[in-house]
Design an enzyme around this catalytic site. Structure first.
Site, PDB file in Angstrom:
ATOM      1  N   HIS A  64       1.589   5.444   6.166  1.00 41.15           N
ATOM      2  CA  HIS A  64       1.362   6.081   4.867  1.00 41.15           C
ATOM      3  C   HIS A  64       1.616   7.586   4.974  1.00 41.15           C
ATOM      4  CE1 HIS A  64      -1.029   2.310   4.902  1.00 41.15           C
ATOM      5  NE2 HIS A  64      -0.476   2.181   3.699  1.00 41.15           N
ATOM      6  N   ASP A 102      -2.502   6.237  11.681  1.00 45.68           N
ATOM      7  CA  ASP A 102      -1.727   5.845  10.493  1.00 45.68           C
ATOM      8  C   ASP A 102      -0.415   6.627  10.452  1.00 45.68           C
ATOM      9  OD1 ASP A 102      -0.668   5.082   8.097  1.00 45.68           O
ATOM     10  OD2 ASP A 102      -2.406   5.612   6.872  1.00 45.68           O
ATOM     11  N   SER A 116       0.809  -1.223   0.000  1.00 46.00           N
ATOM     12  CA  SER A 116       0.000   0.000   0.000  1.00 46.00           C
ATOM     13  C   SER A 116       0.841   1.271   0.000  1.00 46.00           C
ATOM     14  CB  SER A 116      -0.940   0.010   1.212  1.00 46.00           C
ATOM     15  OG  SER A 116      -0.199  -0.107   2.415  1.00 46.00           O
TER      16      SER A 116
END
Length: 445
Positions: free
Chosen positions: A418, A415, A170
């Site tokens: 990312h 998160d 990802s």
């Protein structure tokens, strides 16, 4: 230089000219002028290097050496000496990975969440409530050179008629999403393919005839999660000698492959060669050798690059490693309350820990791409290169969504893996463009 006989003849001729000039009649004067012009023309035509008489004094030794040379050789010698005397500009060989973040008053972003419609909610930090914007006002400055700003038009010219794929997890998807936003400021792509899980996707830029793909894989090699009582355990069996066919079957026909992986390795893994479990980590079993995460990373990348080198239908493929981009959890991890709420980069006094697992993963990756480069040689024109972003991103704890992402994960995880868009992740495409320009012979960086 002239021979003595030639000089003697020219002296006699010039003596006649002097006598003619002294004659006062116009006709004689015109005839003498014509004779002078003729003699001078013959001198220019037949004398070896007549203009050398105007050469700089420093070239006298060279002129003396011409006596035994032909006119052409003499001229080449002089030109060579002139070229040697000129100051030469040292060819730049800039390491883009070593540098620091500097203030950019104009801002480092090239798009906003209103000018790029394809920013996913999970990375659209401003839409999700992030208020600080100062993290956008920095750009990466290599120590030895300037990293050119991203230019979408130039990028599309370089890749015109080509196909590029981002192969990875990802975070690789995060990179391609950033690149799509950057390129869409010049040309809007067509979304031409998406699988049922949105893990394999293809975009096409019709004006540039450029195809962009994302090929999703956790480990690059085959990995299967163990099920315990019908429930996913989070523990994987990883096959070190077999690449994941999900991406490998798409390799023929690619012009560029941007390869990355890393974050999925930080969990319980059993490493296999054939039917034998040879290593493990985070498993603590008595009869299985334990290893660190970088060992599994290194073996997976070795298998990947070996596969690419052995690919028979991949002539001319350029493979670029994008090195590990670290997370920045503080006071915990993904599922243990870790967070990342910094608003600026680490300053220049921040020391990179060369013993950290993140840096060791990066070093293992670079070691394998260098090994692949040596094996490749001239094999089908395959080339290997590096987008080394690890050092730069270790210094950007402020670039993650943190709590500012779309759907909240179970347990309220933040998160810190990312990257916000726009944000520091856009620098990866600036480095990519610099590497592509060098590959195309358009830059000496």
């Amino acid at each position: 230089m002239q021979s003595s006989s030639t000089v003697f003849k020219e002296k006699n001729q010039f003596g006649k000219v002097e006598r003619c000039i002294n004659v006062g009649r116009p006709v004689h004067f015109m005839l003498c002028s014509l004779l002078i012009a003729t003699i001078f023309s013959i001198f220019l035509l037949y004398s070896p290097n007549p203009l050398i008489l105007m050469t700089k004094k420093g070239l006298d030794p060279v002129l003396k050496q011409q006596e035994a040379s032909s006119p052409t050789q003499g001229h080449d010698s002089v030109q060579k000496q002139i070229d040697q005397d000129k100051p030469h500009k040292k060819k730049e060989n800039c390491d883009l990975s070593k540098g620091h973040w500097i203030r950019e008053p104009r801002g480092s972003y090239f798009y906003t969440n209103s000018s790029c419609a394809t920013i996913p909610n999970s990375k659209n930090c401003f839409k999700q409530g992030r208020m600080d914007k100062d993290f956008l006002n920095w750009r990466w400055k290599p120590d030895q050179c300037e990293l050119p700003r991203f230019d979408a038009k130039s990028f599309l010219q370089i890749v015109q008629g080509k196909t590029m794929a981002f192969i990875g997890d990802s975070v690789a998807r995060n990179h391609i999403e950033s690149l799509l936003c950057l390129l869409s400021q010049e040309e809007i792509p067509e979304d031409i393919y998406k699988d049922s899980e949105d893990r394999f996707r293809t975009w096409y830029f019709p004006h540039s005839n450029f195809t962009l793909k994302v090929l999703w894989t956790k480990f690059l090699t085959e990995g299967e999660e163990r099920m315990i009582n019908g429930t996913a355990s989070g523990i994987y069996d990883l096959q070190l000698d077999k690449v994941d066919d999900g991406w490998a079957k798409h390799l023929p026909g690619l012009d560029y492959a941007i390869v990355s992986a890393g974050h999925w390795f930080f969990r319980g893994l059993y490493l296999h060669e054939g039917d034998n479990a040879v290593e493990c980590f985070y498993c603590n079993e008595p009869n299985v050798t334990g290893h660190n995460v970088e060992f599994a990373v290194q073996m997976s990348f070795r298998a990947t690059f070996n596969y690419i080198n052995d690919c028979k239908n991949c002539s001319g493929l350029v493979t670029l490693l994008r090195t590990f981009a670290p997370s920045h959890f503080e006071n915990g991890g993904w599922s243990t309350g870790g967070y990342c709420n910094r608003t600026g980069p680490f300053n220049e006094t921040h020391v990179i820990d060369l013993e950290s697992s993140e840096w060791k993963v990066r070093s293992a990756q670079v070691e394998e791409i260098e090994r692949a480069r040596k094996i490749a040689g001239k094999n089908q024109g395959k080339r290997f290169g590096v987008l080394d972003v690890t050092r730069a991103m270790l210094m950007r704890p402020d670039g993650h969504p943190g709590e500012h992402y779309g759907e909240k994960w179970q347990g309220g995880a933040k998160d810190c893996v990312h990257w916000c868009m726009p944000g520091p992740v856009d620098t990866w495409s600036e480095i990519l463009m610099a590497v592509l320009r060098k590959e195309a012979g358009l830059s000496s960086l």
